[in-house]
Design an enzyme around this catalytic site. Structure first.
Site, PDB file in Angstrom:
ATOM      1  N   ARG A  96       0.837  -1.184   0.000  1.00 36.54           N
ATOM      2  CA  ARG A  96       0.000   0.000   0.000  1.00 36.54           C
ATOM      3  C   ARG A  96       0.881   1.246   0.000  1.00 36.54           C
ATOM      4  NH1 ARG A  96      -5.121   1.967  -0.966  1.00 36.54           N
ATOM      5  NH2 ARG A  96      -6.143   2.939   0.818  1.00 36.54           N
ATOM      6  N   THR A 395     -10.282   0.403  -9.107  1.00 34.58           N
ATOM      7  CA  THR A 395      -9.183  -0.462  -8.742  1.00 34.58           C
ATOM      8  C   THR A 395      -9.241  -1.623  -9.715  1.00 34.58           C
ATOM      9  OG1 THR A 395      -9.420   0.254  -6.441  1.00 34.58           O
ATOM     10  CG2 THR A 395      -8.308  -1.816  -6.753  1.00 34.58           C
ATOM     11  N   ASP A 437      -7.730   8.572   0.539  1.00 32.01           N
ATOM     12  CA  ASP A 437      -8.382   7.546   1.353  1.00 32.01           C
ATOM     13  C   ASP A 437      -8.278   7.846   2.844  1.00 32.01           C
ATOM     14  OD1 ASP A 437      -9.606   5.891  -0.427  1.00 32.01           O
ATOM     15  OD2 ASP A 437      -8.199   4.229  -0.244  1.00 32.01           O
TER      16      ASP A 437
END
Length: 580
Positions: A96, A395, A437
């Site tokens: 990530r 995504t 996010d």
């Protein structure tokens, strides 16, 4: 069209669409399901050359960076879940994106107010330190059998020779034309005379082919140090914009890139009706929320209930799980989240008792208190519930298995369609907007901090039964990833649908909001009317939800790869043939 080919001891069953793609395929040997025909072909080529599932997954992912550049690529990050057949264990690689070292919880605030979300997306400020290349490196070094040069070769070929833009690709460009026009390098790739590339256009990306070539020779260091790293930092800190355009600059350094690390984490394990489910632990919230929701649903015999009642219970379990997810979950290196409590069967029973089997609540529900189920003698802080943060829904997910029984479920992303909109000049890849996010203001577990990974909804899942792989499933879709994977599991396990039907079924996404998100055409169906009787209301702007991919490991030893039959331009499922 259905084709059935008897190949000595191998039976290969393929479902072919009118567009020529094969969204469902059954056979023996390796299997792959992605949303792109070229990506699936790349994975299959690697399998056919003797590579394993990890090698093939990286090859597919690299090709998706060419053919699906608005969803994923080396400018982003992801979660990779692997079942290692020889060791009979599941491992996960968290790559990530991270916040640069300069970031503070107030980075998205000005004059005491949150910055405008959309303006932050299309800026250098939204770009997290990319993790994809480091993740690929860790996967190949630890569990693969091939080099970067070998697995990137198919993607380089596609980038050089080009691929034909389809209607879905052109539609995505059209949706993002205003953002792409801001950045000349992006406009040069995806616009012609300022307008979206029409379907049927042959699109080449020689800059990306060149970048992949550099990685093939120089490996992971060639991305995180040297000219590529300099180009990334320059693009973030001085976004290359069109004349008259101003966007916020980022605060990334070469040290942020050089210091980036992937994390090998213990997989998140939960159980459901005899299945062992493995997914990504925090900062991935998907596996936790899905596990909690399934624990709640385990108290009902869903398969014997009227379908509308069972679906009502699914929506309510999802609502409760999202209330808890939003309140507690974030990067585990910054927040001590009560995961054990959230996944406790006893906590699920407490939450289940709140569901009205006849009526949906009119307002969002409060988070529960999982700390009593933690077996924790400390006095942890109980954060205040927070509303659902806006989360982009774009995504990609892929899944691969090989003849030796290794399995990969991989979800990776650049966040919004087209990420930040910034293409790194001369290198052909888009940079993410992953830092949106984070919650823009606090107090909340998921606020920005230096080096922190934003909470993610990605939920690549591998299910075992009796110690052996049973199925994989995953999807794109931002926060709707959680509900897509959850609903697919319920469809498959509880309702007994074949996996292709479980994926193709209309999707309902309840994330503790006043309304449930649905897809176009759903609101007028008998299914919708039956659920409306329970008080459910539908979002006024229905949109396609997710683009799932799965593999089922059948009792007879065959495997069935499954992709979308109608969403996202139809997916591609392929299996190996005899001789491989």
């Amino acid at each position: 069209m259905h084709i059935r080919l008897a190949l000595c001891t191998i039976v290969l069953t393929i479902t072919t669409t009118a567009q020529g793609k094969t969204p469902v395929a059954t056979g023996t040997g390796g299997a792959v399901a992605t949303i792109s025909e070229q990506a699936s072909q790349s994975a299959l080529a690697i399998l056919n050359r003797g590579g394993n599932a990890i090698d093939a997954a990286v090859a597919a992912a690299a090709t998706l960076g060419v053919t699906d550049p608005f969803s994923c690529g080396i400018g982003g990050g992801g979660f990779l879940v692997v079942y290692l057949a020889k060791d009979k264990r599941v491992v996960t690689i968290d790559h990530r994106e991270t916040a640069p070292a300069s970031y503070t919880p107030a980075v998205f605030m000005a004059d005491g107010k949150e910055l405008d979300f959309d303006s932050v997306v299309a800026s250098g400020l939204s770009v997290g330190v990319p993790g994809t290349v480091r993740g690929w490196h860790e996967a190949l070094q630890r569990y693969g059998t091939m080099s970067f040069a070998q697995v990137l070769a198919p993607a380089i070929d596609v980038a050089n020779k080009g691929f034909t833009v389809n209607d879905n690709f052109s539609h995505l460009v059209a949706e993002n034309t205003a953002k792409f026009r801001k950045f000349p390098a992006t406009a040069a790739l995806y616009l012609r005379d300022g307008k979206p590339l029409p379907a049927g256009t042959l699109l080449r990306n020689p800059d990306l082919a060149k970048t992949y070539g550099i990685l093939s020779k120089g490996g992971v260091k060639a991305f995180y140090e040297g000219p590529i790293a300099h180009a990334v930092v320059d693009a973030v800190n001085r976004p290359p914009v069109a004349a008259g355009v101003n966007v916020r600059a980022g605060k990334m350094t070469l040290a942020d890139l050089a210091n980036y690390e992937a994390r090998l984490r213990q997989p998140l394990h939960s159980t459901y009706r005899g299945y062992d489910l493995y997914g990504m632990a925090l900062p991935g919230s998907g596996a936790v929320a899905i596990g909690e929701a399934l624990n709640i649903l385990e108290g009902y015999d869903l398969g014997k209930l009227p379908r509308a009642q069972a679906e009502h219970l699914y929506l309510e379990a999802s609502r409760l799980a999202f209330a808890d997810r939003n309140a507690y979950l974030a990067d585990p290196e910054y927040v001590d989240a009560p995961v054990a409590g959230l996944l406790s069967k006893e906590f699920a029973a407490r939450r289940r008792a709140l569901i009205d089997g006849r009526r949906a609540p009119a307002a969002p529900v409060a988070a529960g208190d999982p700390y009593a189920f933690q077996n924790d003698t400390s006095v942890p802080l109980r954060p205040a519930p927070v509303p659902l943060q806006k989360e982009s829904a774009h995504t990609t997910h892929l899944t691969v298995s090989d003849k030796d029984g290794n399995v990969v479920a991989y979800t990776f992303t650049i966040e919004s369609w087209g990420g930040s909109g910034i293409t790194v000049p001369g290198h052909g890849f888009l940079l993410n907007n992953e830092l949106t996010d984070f919650d823009f203001s606090g107090p909340a577990p998921n606020v920005p901090e230096a080096g922190k990974r934003p909470r993610s909804s990605m939920a690549p899942t591998i299910a075992l039964r009796n110690g052996k792989p049973a199925f994989t499933v995953g999807s794109p879709g931002g926060a709707t990833i959680i509900t897509t994977v959850l609903q697919t599991i319920v469809n498959y396990v509880d309702f007994g649908m074949p996996m292709d039907e479980a994926i193709a079924a209309p999707r309902l996404s309840q994330r503790n909001g006043a309304m449930t998100d649905v897809e176009p055409g759903f609101a007028d169906t008998a299914q919708a009317k039956a659920l409306a009787a329970y008080g459910h209301r539908w979002s006024p702007q229905p949109e396609e939800i997710g683009a799932a991919n799965a593999i089922v490991f059948n009792p007879d030893g065959t495997v069935t790869a499954v992709s979308e039959k109608h969403r996202h331009g139809i997916g591609s499922a392929l299996v190996q043939r005899r001789g491989h």
